[in-house]
Every structure is written in structure tokens, then in C-alpha cells.
Design an enzyme around this catalytic site. Structure first.
Site, short mmCIF file in Angstrom:
data_model
loop_
_atom_site.label_atom_id
_atom_site.label_comp_id
_atom_site.label_asym_id
_atom_site.label_seq_id
_atom_site.Cartn_x
_atom_site.Cartn_y
_atom_site.Cartn_z
CE LYS A 1 -0.10 -0.08 5.01
NZ LYS A 1 -0.70 -0.75 6.16
NE ARG B 1 -6.34 0.07 11.20
CZ ARG B 1 -5.11 0.00 10.68
NH1 ARG B 1 -4.25 1.00 10.87
NH2 ARG B 1 -4.72 -1.04 9.98
CE1 TYR C 1 8.67 33.47 1.63
CE2 TYR C 1 9.01 31.09 1.59
CZ TYR C 1 8.71 32.27 0.93
OH TYR C 1 8.45 32.25 -0.42
CG MET D 1 6.19 24.53 -2.44
SD MET D 1 4.95 25.35 -3.44
CE MET D 1 3.79 25.91 -2.22
C1 LIG Z 1 0.08 -1.62 6.89
C2 LIG Z 1 -0.46 -2.87 7.42
C3 LIG Z 1 0.39 -3.94 7.77
C4 LIG Z 1 1.89 -3.82 7.78
O1 LIG Z 1 2.34 -3.16 8.94
P1 LIG Z 1 3.89 -2.94 9.18
O2 LIG Z 1 3.97 -2.42 10.56
O3 LIG Z 1 4.34 -1.94 8.17
O4 LIG Z 1 4.53 -4.26 8.99
C5 LIG Z 1 -0.20 -5.13 8.13
N1 LIG Z 1 -1.55 -5.27 8.16
C6 LIG Z 1 -2.39 -4.27 7.85
C7 LIG Z 1 -3.85 -4.50 7.91
C8 LIG Z 1 -1.88 -3.03 7.49
O5 LIG Z 1 -2.71 -2.04 7.19
#
Ligand SMILES: *Cc1c(COP(=O)(O)O)cnc(C)c1O
Length: 375
Positions: free
Chosen positions: A38, A136, A267, A315
Site C-alpha cells: 500500500k 479500527r 521566511y 516549498m
Molecule cells: C500496513 C499494514 C500492515 C503492515 O504493517 P507494518 O507495521 O508496516 O509491517 C499489516 N496489516 C495491515 C492491515 C496493514 O494495514
């Protein structure tokens, strides 16, 4: 010839292979390794990373959204591709069109997948997300019995996996991780285990600190990219072979200027020189992922030595103090992340200056700059 940016993210593919094989050995032969790719593989480039990991033998990939999974498939990535954070019901057909695996946490998604499966006279394998303490995504363990019973009644749906996620597996001494693992294991009845269900809850922290939680599959993210989820603490505690950072980020000196004492820099003049000072102007700013919160804090490597950022990060530009470094010239390499000479700046160190974690630094640099892959 295309003109390239001053700024370059280099992705070391042999380090990626090293980390993959190291993690495979830690997980053992009984569990699969799912590569979390991801966020464009935490800034390393999702498609290229997935291709390399496929070459290394990886057969499972995880992304957040459906659109990412489709990109992977369109790029020719094989194996199982998991979509972790749900999907719009209008896009249900894509899971069939692209042979993707949904991780579900509500019954509406299951029903939509079922009716599409029936229409196509196909089956859809789904994984169910259980919230065992992360608070979550996911159904609660108490709901799992009813949920799975109803799921099994849906035509065309095959329950092929159950997932959960650890909030504190990066902490070696977190009692809650094993407690939560117990809850996860108890959630899944023996009949399902016998039915060869794939259980997965371990992230990088769990693979490294609680390898007994890997079950049939473990999901590695940050560790594939060479960092310990608990940062330098984990790196120092590592008694076996170390992970190798995959990303470096470098640029070059645009201008060198000498300013007298009492001069404000950038700045807001948040830095004012107290003595005659030599500054190097660099073509890196918050647009390139160098968070503005690093103003007056971060260090970079020039001529193998550390130079501190002075004044606010703009920037596209920032200034570093090179008063103590001889012979810095326009065009000299500047390293923001990685090694130069004997010194090295890690994503953990930058995260420390930012009040963040290595994950965010890698995403910022990697996803805002040109990448170059090194075999
Ligand atoms: C991002 C994620 C992982 C990986 O976590 P790391 O700490 O980067 O190894 C595993 N499971 C889910 C559901 C995630 O969203």
C-alpha cells in the site's frame, strides 16, 4: 532527452530481496509472507516492488484500496491481491474481473459479492477482518460466530481467511499482543481451522517480536523496506541479521553563500546568524516531502559531514549551515536519507526530528520524488 529533477530517491532492490528472505526465514516454512505494498509500497513504488518480490517468490500482496489492487493486476502481478479497507458496492464486479480478494467487515459487502458471484456462476473467496483490540476496522470477536454462519449461507461465497491487526506488536514487552492473539485464536472455531482457513494477524512488529503469532500467513510492511517498527530501539535490540534500508534520498548544492552575523534566513527569519556563516541553498522543500516541521532541526550530509537546516523549509528550497565544512561547491551531492562517507542518516533519525515514524518519512520522500532503481 527527458530532463530530470535535482532530487533523487534511489531504491536498492538487493536490500529489498535481502529483507524479504530474512523475513521468510523468521516466519518459517509453515506460514506465507504477504507483502504490504500500500501507499505505493511505502514510497518505494508499488509495481516495481511487487515485481521484484514476485521474482523472490512472493505470492501474496496487500493494498488498502481497490484501485491499487487493479493497478497491480494491470501491471501483470500474479498471486493473491488483498484489498484491506473495503470498497464501494458499485465496484463489486472488479473483484471478479481482476481476481482480487476482499477483506470484509460488513454484511452488505458480502451480500453484494454473493449476488455478483451468482450472476457469474463463480465463487468468491473472502477474508473477514476481526477487531481483537486495535479498535479500527473489523467486526468484534463476539460477532464472528453469527457473521460467519450467515456468510456460509450466502451462495457463491467461500470464507477462506480471517484477519486481525495488532496495535502494539512493535513493543517487545506488550502483554496485550499475546492476549489479543489468544482472543484471535479463540474467535476461529476448530471446524474452520480444519477447513484450511488462512489466519493472519502478524505485522512486522509481530514477525520480529512475536513470531509465534504468524499462523498461516504474516503481513510485512515496514520491515520489507528495511526498518524496525519500533525504530532504533528494534534495530539496536536485533541480535541476528539486520534488515537493510532500501531507500536513499539525495540532492545537490544549488548555491553557496557567505552571510555576516545578524542576518535572518528564509521566511520569517526564524534563524538569525550569530557569526559569519556559510550556507548552502538546496533544491529540496516540503513539496519534495521534506516536512516543514523539520525547519531548523534536520541535518543533511555534505562532503561526508553533517549540516543543519537553518531557517524555514520553503516549498522547493532550504538552506543548510556549511560553515564548518571546507570546500563545498555547487553541484556537490547532498544526502537527506542514507549514507555518505562514514555517516548515515536513517528514516528513524528524521522521524525523530519530525516527531513521527519512519513509515511517514519513507512515504513523504518516496512518493514526492523521482525514483531510480538500483539492481
Ligand atoms: C500496513 C499494514 C500492515 C503492515 O504493517 P507494518 O507495521 O508496516 O509491517 C499489516 N496489516 C495491515 C492491515 C496493514 O494495514
Amino acid at each position: 532527452m527527458p530532463v530530470s529533477s535535482f532530487n533523487k530517491v534511489a531504491v536498492n532492490l538487493s536490500a529489498l530481496h535481502h529483507n524479504y528472505h530474512l523475513l521468510k526465514r523468521r516466519i518459517g516454512d509453515n506460514a506465507k509472507l504477504l507483502a504490504m505494498v500500500k501507499a505505493d509500497a511505502y514510497g518505494h513504488g508499488m509495481i516495481r516492488v511487487a515485481r521484484e518480490l514476485s521474482k523472490a517468490g512472493c505470492e501474496s500482496f496487500g493494498v488498502a484500496e481497490l484501485c491499487e489492487a487493479i493497478s497491480l493486476r494491470q501491471a501483470g502481478i500474479r498471486g493473491e491481491i488483498f484489498v484491506f479497507i473495503g470498497f464501494s458496492l458499485a465496484d463489486t464486479a472488479c473483484f471478479f474481473d481482476y481476481n482480487l480478494t476482499p477483506v470484509i467487515f460488513d454484511f452488505e459487502s458480502a451480500r453484494a459479492l454473493s449476488s455478483e458471484a451468482v450472476t457469474r456462476n463463480q465463487e468468491m473467496r473472502v477474508h473477514v477482518k476481526v477487531d481483537c483490540g486495535m479498535t479500527r476496522l473489523g467486526i468484534y470477536p463476539e460477532e464472528f460466530g453469527r457473521f460467519s454462519t450467515e456468510l456460509l449461507r450466502l451462495p457463491g461465497i467461500v470464507l477462506s481467511g480471517v484477519a486481525s491487526h495488532f496495535p502494539r506488536a512493535d513493543e517487545v514487552c506488550s502483554d496485550s499482543t499475546m492476549e489479543q492473539f489468544g482472543r484471535f485464536k479463540r474467535t476461529i472455531p476448530d471446524v474452520l481451522k480444519k477447513a484450511k482457513i488462512v489466519r493472519h494477524t502478524a505485522n512486522s512488529g509481530a514477525i520480529l517480536n512475536f513470531p509465534e503469532t504468524c499462523c498461516e500467513m504474516a503481513r510485512a510492511g515496514i520491515s520489507l523496506y528495511g526498518y524496525y517498527p519500533d525504530g532504533v530501539v528494534g534495530k539496536i535490540a536485533e541480535k541476528r541479521e539486520q534488515l537493510q534500508p532500501v531507500m536513499t534520498f539525495s540532492s545537490q548544492v544549488l548555491q553557496v553563500k557567505i552571510v555576516p552575523a545578524g542576518v535572518g534566513v528564509s521566511y520569517g527569519h526564524s534563524f538569525v546568524t550569530t557569526e559569519p556563516t556559510r550556507l548552502a541553498v538546496l533544491p529540496v522543500g516540503y513539496e519534495d516531502g521534506l516536512s516543514r516541521s523539520l525547519s531548523n532541526k534536520a541535518e543533511v550530509l555534505v562532503c561526508g559531514k553533517r549540516a543543519r537546516i537553518r531557517g524555514r523549509i520553503c516549498m522547493n528550497l532550504c538552506m543548510v549551515d556549511i560553515t564548518h565544512i571546507e570546500s563545498v561547491a555547487v553541484g556537490d551531492e547532498v544526502v537527506f536519507l542514507g549514507r555518505q562517507g562514514k555517516d548515515c542518516i536513517s528514516s528513524d533519525e528524521i522521524a525523530g526530528w519530525m516527531g513521527s515514524i519512519s513509515y511517514e518519512v519513507l512515504c513523504l520522500f518516496g512518493n514526492n520524488n523521482e525514483r531510480k532503481y538500483i539492481e
